[in-house]
Enzyme design. Structure first.
Site, mmCIF file in Angstrom:
data_model
loop_
_atom_site.group_PDB
_atom_site.id
_atom_site.type_symbol
_atom_site.label_atom_id
_atom_site.label_comp_id
_atom_site.label_asym_id
_atom_site.label_seq_id
_atom_site.Cartn_x
_atom_site.Cartn_y
_atom_site.Cartn_z
ATOM 1 C CG ASP A 1 -1.817 1.125 1.374
ATOM 2 O OD1 ASP A 1 -1.806 1.984 0.476
ATOM 3 O OD2 ASP A 1 -2.572 1.170 2.362
ATOM 4 C CG ASP B 1 -14.182 4.181 0.594
ATOM 5 O OD1 ASP B 1 -13.769 3.277 1.335
ATOM 6 O OD2 ASP B 1 -13.447 4.785 -0.206
ATOM 7 C CG ASP C 1 -9.129 -0.282 -0.462
ATOM 8 O OD1 ASP C 1 -7.995 -0.545 -0.893
ATOM 9 O OD2 ASP C 1 -9.531 0.884 -0.264
ATOM 10 N NE ARG D 1 -4.875 -0.845 -2.091
ATOM 11 C CZ ARG D 1 -4.764 -0.025 -1.041
ATOM 12 N NH1 ARG D 1 -5.119 1.241 -1.146
ATOM 13 N NH2 ARG D 1 -4.322 -0.461 0.122
ATOM 14 C CG ASP E 1 -5.073 4.844 -2.836
ATOM 15 O OD1 ASP E 1 -6.089 4.362 -3.380
ATOM 16 O OD2 ASP E 1 -4.793 4.652 -1.644
ATOM 17 C CG HIS F 1 -12.482 6.200 -5.722
ATOM 18 N ND1 HIS F 1 -13.482 6.467 -4.817
ATOM 19 C CD2 HIS F 1 -11.486 5.617 -5.012
ATOM 20 C CE1 HIS F 1 -13.094 6.064 -3.607
ATOM 21 N NE2 HIS F 1 -11.890 5.552 -3.707
#
Ligand SMILES: *[C@@H]1O[C@H](CO)[C@@H](O)[C@H](O)[C@H]1NC(C)=O
Ligand SMILES: *[C@@H]1O[C@H](CO)[C@@H](O)[C@H](O)[C@H]1NC(C)=O
Ligand SMILES: *[C@@H]1O[C@H](CO)[C@@H](O)[C@H](O)[C@H]1NC(C)=O
Length: 957
Positions: A288, A431, A545, A605, A621, A679
């Site tokens: 991440d 979300d 996610d 993701r 992201d 998004h």
């Protein structure tokens, strides 16, 4: 979504805030490179890179006049250890000093694929070898290996080196694999030319499992038995167990794939003389990465260790099937090929791309895919890992997402605003804030007092809801999900194996379900069933996610490598596959919540090779900057090259506020991502299309409607991918394999084989864009039908309303042109057929239609038509995959009234006046309208009223 946000009031408890504020301060700023390891900081990577340097130096000192590569590699085949057993060649290979025999197995598949496996003959402790079960088709039990009779083994001595060559014929190509004994090396030869070469640089090194030496001898500097990174210590109970190998692509200058990185499509060098080279290898370790940097080989959220090499003559691939942390160096070279037996006669320099792959643990298990053409490589890869299955049809529509639509009223108001502005959409997303305190599978009942009513209201106009369900589980004994998982021992364990592994994520203290435990998977899957997931309906779909997994207080923001999984395996062994197993468990849950099953839709993701089977992926992201808009093209293409087709970038950019121009351009490109979702981060300004005002709203509406118009074409492309494994969006080289100038092209790409997109990705509104029209073919502007004859290059100046999209001459594209508020409402709409006439007066294409939801197509409930145009006649006939089953006949009945309401033929030079339609033996004549001249001609047949499920012909005269 996110790896962090600014703490907000009410977002987390004050106590918790205090506890993590320093952490958030550390995590929440633009990418912190120092949070992530370099190769030098990853002990095994460093050891292999240093070893490779030594090998290069030592090899240079050797006499290189030999025809078989002579390297300084210390590994050789043991005498008399080679045997051919059925479809597998077995050999014992040993280091000259280490004396630990390694068992090598070379298995030959019918398709020409060669699988190379290696590990100790008798490992001290077992190595993790379940990757094959989790990744390969049928758990790897049914791979089509070659019949023993088709394989021939020849042993000979060339220049004092003993070689064993296995040959077999495949079509008109001869495939052979030549293994040299000392030093050990392997050449995959296609038509006698070395193509994929293993250990011809001598970088092969296998760290055999060993007893830990007495503590004062254990070399802590090399990180073999313990490794520190910042404040974390990785204990290494098994010590060093990594391995590395050089794999060279001889005759190639371009390699592609190995996502996920933010790097260019044609992979840049990572060392060597090129001044553009990165100084780090490409890393595969699902992470991440907050505000990731562009043009960088750093690891991102997903990992697919599949690389494709292409030149004007052939395409080959390498699939390095390993779920542990992996690094790949890439360097190009031109050699005079003295090392090759086959080029002695010529002094021509042969290019090569040399790659060096290193994995931390597991078994060496690599597949060599010989092609020789692109379609062959994708067939071979799909045979190993399965192609992308047909998605639920709604999921190809537009997805409206934001962190967060705050409450029920907000959701319904966004939905009705989209309708009011005549913008079609299929899915609205929720979300993490929709939950009760980040307890997934629950609702914040103040904000969502009646989720079922909300879902039902959405469903009325064919819209769906997606909820995020992350893999971290809040530690809270009053939370049913946590309690059940805890009571059943379903969580990942700490290094000692006794306690549950704990870390921080959105809800604060959390545990992670261990998806390597089959019982835990079954249990979590059931939580998605309607009777378990409170206030869910069959109109609810799921978003996974943070499943790398993201652990805010863990090393590199993920799980400690020495955490323990089911079976005692370390997290190190399985890290890159963890996210995929959660994706799978979620998809299984949705698939089994109804009977008969419907196709699931799950976005994830994190991913690995095989994730294409479970749903869609997004590129994580990104940021609302023009550079991120540009970078999304090679990222989406690289994944398609690596067999992960259903992917897109967040339209608009996740972080930051795009201005109207950027957002407009992002929609204009985003409609060409296979997965199309807008998004935005919670701290950004609202940016739903109508908020931009005119003219931007109109431009965005036009773009989204263009996506919907072409949904039949997209669905047909996914059908093709589900059978052939071919990418949905394609780099130019896939469609124009011998046009060397296009091999690194990433400013234009193909959607299937029929449409070329040249996106405008510059902040200048009025911009000049060069378009290369490849091959000797006609190209037609998809809007105006103006034509261009390739090969040629043209410059176009574009304003914000214009997009450069061209249909390739020789294609037939089928659309649906009536505006509806969702794709579900288009299912019985009539079709329009576009024929883009090619240079030789012909064109062909397909249409695939089914119910879009169920698995009935497996029983034949689909319509698949071959549309071909030749001699001014368009004919429609059933594809060869059509079977006359009862499911087929039932579906035909349902679709009996669905017709073609328009036929548009573009590029016919002679003026025409009428169309003669023949269907079911009945002939009709219809007038047509014809306009234009020369190559810009367009001829429209209004309502030929032929039926989509029937055979028919329309002749223009
Ligand atoms: C093999 O070569 C022959 C002659 O060049 C050609 O007609 C045939 O189509 C080829 N077959 C395949 C499978 O490529
Ligand atoms: C389902 O949600 C409702 C509303 O939040 C709540 O009243 C009810 O107790 C929940 N049921 C279960 C089984 O969790
Ligand atoms: C016309 O061109 C297309 C594309 O190059 C080719 O596939 C087709 O065979 C050609 N047809 C004829 C009749 O020449």
């Amino acid at each position: 979504m996110k790896s962090c946000s600014k703490p907000r009031v009410g977002y987390i408890s004050v106590l918790y805030l205090a506890a993590v504020s320093s952490l958030l301060a550390q995590v929440c700023s633009a990418v912190k490179r120092e949070d992530f390891k370099t190769c030098e900081q990853s002990a095994f990577c460093n050891r292999h890179r240093v070893f490779a340097e030594t090998m290069l130096k030592n090899t240079q000192a050797l006499d290189k006049g030999s025809t078989i590569p002579k390297t300084a590699s210390p590994y050789s085949v043991l005498e008399n250890s080679v045997s051919l057993d059925g479809h597998t060649l077995v050999a014992s290979v040993q280091h000259s000093e280490e004396k630990v025999p390694l068992r090598f197995e070379l298995s030959f598949m019918e398709s020409g694929v060669v699988r190379v496996r290696a590990q100790e003959e008798e490992p001290l402790v077992p190595r993790f070898d379940d990757t094959q079960k989790l990744v390969l088709r049928d758990e790897g039990t049914a791979l089509p290996y070659a019949s023993p009779g088709s394989i021939e083994l020849v042993t000979e001595t060339i220049d004092q080196v003993t070689t064993h060559t296995v040959s077999y014929l495949k079509g008109n190509s001869t495939f052979s694999v030549r293994m040299a004994e000392s030093p050990w090396s392997l050449d995959y030869l296609v038509d006698n030319k070395p193509s994929i070469r293993l250990n011809t640089k001598g970088f092969f090194r296998f760290e055999y499992l060993r007893q830990k030496p007495a503590s004062d001898e254990a070399d802590t500097a090399s990180g073999e038995w313990e490794e520190k990174f910042k404040t974390w210590t990785d204990t290494k109970p098994n010590g060093p167990e990594s391995f590395g190998m050089d794999i060279s692509f001889s005759g190639f200058e371009h390699v592609y794939g190995i996502p996920e990185h933010s790097s260019p499509l044609s992979l840049k060098d990572t060392r060597g003389g090129d001044k553009n080279a990165y100084d780090q290898p490409y890393r595969l370790y699902n992470l991440d990465v907050f505000e990731y940097e562009l043009d960088n080989p750093m690891a991102l959220y997903g990992s697919i260790p599949f690389m494709v090499a292409h030149n004007a003559d052939s395409t080959v691939g390498v699939f390095w099937m390993n779920a542990a942390e992996t690094w790949i160096d890439v360097t190009r070279e031109k050699s005079n090929a003295l090392g090759s037996l086959f080029s002695r006669s010529s002094t021509k320099q042969i290019p090569a791309v040399n790659t060096h792959w290193v994995s931390e643990s597991g078994v060496l298990d690599v597949f060599l895919l010989p092609g020789p053409n692109t379609a062959d490589v994708y067939r071979q890869y799909a045979e190993l890992v399965e192609p992308t299955p047909l998605p639920r049809s709604f999921s190809l529509g537009y997805h409206q997402c934001r962190w967060n639509y705050i409450d029920q009223e907000d959701v319904l108001s966004v939905s009705s605003k989209l309708e009011e502005h005549k913008i079609p959409y299929d899915v609205i997303w929720l979300d993490i804030e929709h939950t009760d305190g980040k307890r997934y599978f629950t609702w914040d009942s103040a904000k969502f007092p009646d989720p079922v009513a909300m879902q039902n209201e959405l469903a009325q106009a064919g819209h769906k809801l997606v909820n995020v369900v992350d893999p971290h589980i809040k530690r809270d004994s009053a939370y049913r999900i946590w309690k059940e998982a805890s009571d059943n021992g379903y969580f990942v364990k700490t290094r000692e194996g006794s306690e549950d592994f704990q870390g921080w994520c959105w809800p604060g203290d959390s545990n992670w379900v261990d998806y390597f435990n089959p019982d835990a998977c079954k249990w979590i899957s059931e939580q998605f069933h309607i009777d378990h997931y409170n206030q869910s309906t069959d109109n609810l779909f799921v978003w996974n996610d943070m499943n790398e997994p993201s652990v805010f207080n863990g090393p590199e923001i993920t799980m400690d490598k020495d955490a323990r999984h089911h079976g005692g395996w370390e997290h190190r062994d399985v890290h890159n596959i963890f996210g995929m197993l959660y994706h799978k468990a979620t998809a299984d849950g949705l698939r089994t919540r109804e009977s008969p099953s419907k196709r699931p839709f799950v976005l994830s993701r994190a991913y690995f090779a095989g994730s294409q089977r479970y749903g869609a992926i997004w590129t994580g992201d990104n940021t609302a900057e023009w550079s991120h808009l540009q970078a999304s093209i090679p990222m989406v293409l690289s994944n398609n090259v690596a067999g992960l087709h259903f992917i897109g970038a967040d339209v608009g950019g996740f972080f930051g506020n795009p201005d109207q121009k950027l957002l407009t351009r992002w929609y204009q490109l985003g409609i060409w991502y296979p997965f199309f979702r807008a998004h935005a981060h919670i701290d950004t300004k609202r940016r739903e299309p109508w908020l931009l005002g005119e003219p931007y709203l109109s431009y965005i509406r036009d773009a989204i409607r263009e996506r919907y118009r072409l949904l039949p074409f997209w669905y047909t492309l996914f059908r093709e991918a589900s059978i052939t494994g071919m990418p949905v969006v394609r780099p130019m080289w896939i469609e124009f394999p011998s046009e060397t100038k296009l091999f690194a092209e990433q400013d234009a790409f193909m959607v299937g084989s029929a449409i070329m997109v040249v996106p405008a990705t510059d902040s200048n509104t009025n911009q000049a864009i060069d378009v290369v029209f490849p091959s000797q073919e006609n190209w037609y502007d998809i809007k105006t039908h103006a034509s261009y004859i390739g090969p040629t290059k043209r410059q176009f100046s574009v304003d914000l309303s214009s997009t450069l999209v061209f249909a390739r001459g020789g294609s037939v594209v089928v659309t649906r042109e009536r505006h509806r508020s969702s794709s579900d409402l288009m299912k019985r709409d009539p079709f329009t057929v576009y024929v883009y006439v090619g240079r030789n007066g012909t064109a062909s294409g397909r249409l695939y239609v089914d119910d879009g939801d169920t698995y009935d197509y497996e029983q034949g409930a689909f319509i698949e038509r071959e549309l071909s145009f030749s001699g001014a006649k368009l004919t429609s006939r059933a594809s060869t995959l059509t079977k006359d089953t009862s499911a087929y006949r039932d579906y035909l009945k349902k679709m009996a009234k669905v017709r073609v309401e328009r036929l548009v033929v573009v590029g016919l030079r002679n003026p025409l006046t009428k169309a003669t339609v023949v269907e079911n033996g009945v002939t009709r004549e219809i007038e047509l309208s014809y306009k234009g001249a020369a190559n810009d001609a367009e001829c429209v047949v209004r309502d030929p009223a032929v039926h989509i499920g029937e055979d028919w012909g329309i002749t223009l005269s």
